[in-house]
Motif scaffolding. Structure first.
Motif, PDB file in Angstrom:
ATOM      1  N   LEU A 137      41.846 101.929 -30.267  1.00  0.00           N
ATOM      2  CA  LEU A 137      41.074 100.765 -30.692  1.00  0.00           C
ATOM      3  C   LEU A 137      40.231 100.221 -29.534  1.00  0.00           C
ATOM      4  CD1 LEU A 137      40.248  98.636 -32.737  1.00  0.00           C
ATOM      5  CD2 LEU A 137      42.353  97.384 -32.195  1.00  0.00           C
ATOM      6  N   LYS A 138      40.802 100.171 -28.345  1.00  0.00           N
ATOM      7  CA  LYS A 138      40.041  99.690 -27.181  1.00  0.00           C
ATOM      8  C   LYS A 138      38.846 100.604 -26.915  1.00  0.00           C
ATOM      9  CE  LYS A 138      40.392  98.326 -22.334  1.00  0.00           C
ATOM     10  NZ  LYS A 138      39.083  98.935 -22.018  1.00  0.00           N
ATOM     11  N   MET A 139      39.058 101.921 -27.021  1.00  0.00           N
ATOM     12  CA  MET A 139      37.963 102.866 -26.788  1.00  0.00           C
ATOM     13  C   MET A 139      36.879 102.714 -27.857  1.00  0.00           C
ATOM     14  SD  MET A 139      40.064 106.276 -25.547  1.00  0.00           S
ATOM     15  CE  MET A 139      38.569 107.219 -25.214  1.00  0.00           C
ATOM     16  N   VAL A 140      37.298 102.499 -29.092  1.00  0.00           N
ATOM     17  CA  VAL A 140      36.341 102.310 -30.183  1.00  0.00           C
ATOM     18  C   VAL A 140      35.532 101.041 -29.958  1.00  0.00           C
ATOM     19  CG1 VAL A 140      36.152 101.743 -32.640  1.00  0.00           C
ATOM     20  CG2 VAL A 140      37.578 103.673 -31.910  1.00  0.00           C
ATOM     21  N   ARG A 141      36.213  99.973 -29.573  1.00  0.00           N
ATOM     22  CA  ARG A 141      35.499  98.723 -29.296  1.00  0.00           C
ATOM     23  C   ARG A 141      34.482  98.906 -28.180  1.00  0.00           C
ATOM     24  NH1 ARG A 141      40.877  94.857 -29.551  1.00  0.00           N
ATOM     25  NH2 ARG A 141      40.673  94.226 -31.749  1.00  0.00           N
ATOM     26  N   ASP A 142      34.889  99.610 -27.135  1.00  0.00           N
ATOM     27  CA  ASP A 142      33.988  99.833 -26.002  1.00  0.00           C
ATOM     28  C   ASP A 142      32.774 100.662 -26.409  1.00  0.00           C
ATOM     29  OD1 ASP A 142      35.682  98.392 -24.373  1.00  0.00           O
ATOM     30  OD2 ASP A 142      36.616 100.157 -23.443  1.00  0.00           O
ATOM     31  N   SER A 143      32.966 101.548 -27.388  1.00  0.00           N
ATOM     32  CA  SER A 143      31.880 102.419 -27.837  1.00  0.00           C
ATOM     33  C   SER A 143      30.877 101.686 -28.718  1.00  0.00           C
ATOM     34  CB  SER A 143      32.437 103.619 -28.611  1.00  0.00           C
ATOM     35  OG  SER A 143      32.851 103.227 -29.922  1.00  0.00           O
ATOM     36  N   ALA A 160      46.853  96.856 -38.300  1.00  0.00           N
ATOM     37  CA  ALA A 160      45.941  97.143 -39.408  1.00  0.00           C
ATOM     38  C   ALA A 160      44.819  96.115 -39.456  1.00  0.00           C
ATOM     39  CB  ALA A 160      46.713  97.152 -40.723  1.00  0.00           C
ATOM     40  N   GLU A 161      45.169  94.858 -39.311  1.00  0.00           N
ATOM     41  CA  GLU A 161      44.168  93.796 -39.390  1.00  0.00           C
ATOM     42  C   GLU A 161      43.163  93.895 -38.250  1.00  0.00           C
ATOM     43  OE1 GLU A 161      46.684  90.386 -39.516  1.00  0.00           O
ATOM     44  OE2 GLU A 161      47.003  90.511 -41.689  1.00  0.00           O
ATOM     45  N   ALA A 162      43.624  94.349 -37.084  1.00  0.00           N
ATOM     46  CA  ALA A 162      42.709  94.515 -35.945  1.00  0.00           C
ATOM     47  C   ALA A 162      41.684  95.611 -36.242  1.00  0.00           C
ATOM     48  CB  ALA A 162      43.502  94.849 -34.685  1.00  0.00           C
ATOM     49  N   TRP A 163      42.133  96.682 -36.888  1.00  0.00           N
ATOM     50  CA  TRP A 163      41.206  97.752 -37.247  1.00  0.00           C
ATOM     51  C   TRP A 163      40.229  97.315 -38.328  1.00  0.00           C
ATOM     52  CZ3 TRP A 163      39.953 102.004 -34.768  1.00  0.00           C
ATOM     53  CH2 TRP A 163      40.846 102.511 -33.818  1.00  0.00           C
ATOM     54  N   VAL A 164      40.723  96.582 -39.312  1.00  0.00           N
ATOM     55  CA  VAL A 164      39.846  96.087 -40.377  1.00  0.00           C
ATOM     56  C   VAL A 164      38.793  95.149 -39.793  1.00  0.00           C
ATOM     57  CG1 VAL A 164      39.755  94.720 -42.492  1.00  0.00           C
ATOM     58  CG2 VAL A 164      41.589  96.390 -42.171  1.00  0.00           C
ATOM     59  N   GLU A 165      39.200  94.325 -38.838  1.00  0.00           N
ATOM     60  CA  GLU A 165      38.258  93.419 -38.175  1.00  0.00           C
ATOM     61  C   GLU A 165      37.168  94.201 -37.448  1.00  0.00           C
ATOM     62  OE1 GLU A 165      38.298  89.892 -34.751  1.00  0.00           O
ATOM     63  OE2 GLU A 165      40.173  90.541 -35.674  1.00  0.00           O
ATOM     64  N   GLN A 166      37.517  95.387 -36.968  1.00  0.00           N
ATOM     65  CA  GLN A 166      36.542  96.240 -36.288  1.00  0.00           C
ATOM     66  C   GLN A 166      35.591  96.917 -37.283  1.00  0.00           C
ATOM     67  OE1 GLN A 166      36.020  96.332 -33.115  1.00  0.00           O
ATOM     68  NE2 GLN A 166      34.564  98.014 -33.011  1.00  0.00           N
ATOM     69  N   GLY A 167      35.881  96.802 -38.567  1.00  0.00           N
ATOM     70  CA  GLY A 167      35.034  97.400 -39.586  1.00  0.00           C
ATOM     71  C   GLY A 167      35.558  98.713 -40.123  1.00  0.00           C
TER      72      GLY A 167
END
Length: 254
Positions: A137-143, A160-167
């Motif tokens: 998730l951190k790598m995805v956010r950075d990307s 799960a909610e953190a991933w959903v927040e990321q879209g």
């Protein structure tokens, strides 16, 4: 009534060589009309394209899976870009990090590069994880990526909610057919319906009662039934949402 889409099935694997056409017919008979087939290594990509020409509604993704880290070369990244440049791919995947596999530094380098490739080609990603959800998730956010699916989600509701927040969407597979998977079942039952996709991971991840047997897309109806038992919405509403979620994420023309 909306059809079903298996958003993650490795139908090019040798386990299906003896009855691939029959297996696909069984899927169609239970309403599975479209299939997303992730790639796992450079060696699989040409074969996947050949199958997509031969079988209707077979949608390919291309990527370098951490299970096969020993055979991946950094030059494969250039080949991945060339492959995606040919068109027709619906995602970059299956990619990710797996803490049970070797060469974690190499895994991270390849994942970071493939996330950037997904950004460059404006494609979603299909993410594999094992004991690495938070790091990915951190790598995805950075990307900067905001589109993709966490394959075979098995984390907590907070994750799960953190991933959903990321879209991102969450792949719902055979694990929810096991009543002992309380944490995952609870999370899937509580998440917004727009964040869920159905998948089998065929030939792996058999549903409850099919342990030790080859999995196949026709068994996705078992996953669908289990999902409906966890949701407050009607099966018709769930089915339509899954159809639209899958079409939207992978830009499927169906």
């Amino acid at each position: 009534m909306a059809a079903l889409i298996d958003t993650h099935c490795h139908l090019n694997f040798t386990e299906f060589d003896d009855d691939r056409a029959e297996m696909l017919m069984r899927a169609h008979q239970v309403g599975v009309t479209h299939l997303v087939v992730p790639g796992v290594s450079k060696a699989s990509w040409a074969q996947q394209r050949n199958f997509a020409r031969h079988y209707q509604n077979w949608h390919n993704a291309f990527g370098l899976h951490p299970y096969f880290i020993a055979e991946h070369q950094h030059s494969d990244l250039e080949q991945l870009s060339i492959e995606l440049g040919k068109g027709g791919a619906v995602a970059v995947g299956e990619i990710g990090l797996d803490a049970t596999c070797e060469a974690m530094d190499k895994q991270r380098q390849l994942l970071q590069a493939q996330l950037q490739i997904a950004v460059d080609f404006d494609l979603p990603v299909i993410l594999h994880h094992r004991k690495t959800l938070d790091e990915i998730l951190k790598m995805v956010r950075d990307s900067g990526l905001t589109r993709g699916v966490v394959h075979a989600f098995s984390g907590s509701q907070q994750q799960a909610e953190a991933w959903v927040e990321q879209g991102f969407s969450l792949g719902v597979g055979g694990v929810i057919t096991y009543t002992r998977a309380r944490k995952t079942r609870a999370a899937i039952g509580a998440l917004p319906l727009h964040a869920l996709l159905l998948e089998t991971d065929s030939p792996d991840m058999p549903t409850c009662g099919k342990q030790g047997q080859r999995n196949e897309p026709s068994y996705i109806t078992r996953v669908f039934d289990a999902l409906c038992s966890l949701r407050s919405e009607s099966p018709e509403v769930v089915r339509e949402a899954l159809w639209q979620n899958s079409r939207r994420l992978f830009n499927l023309n169906c």
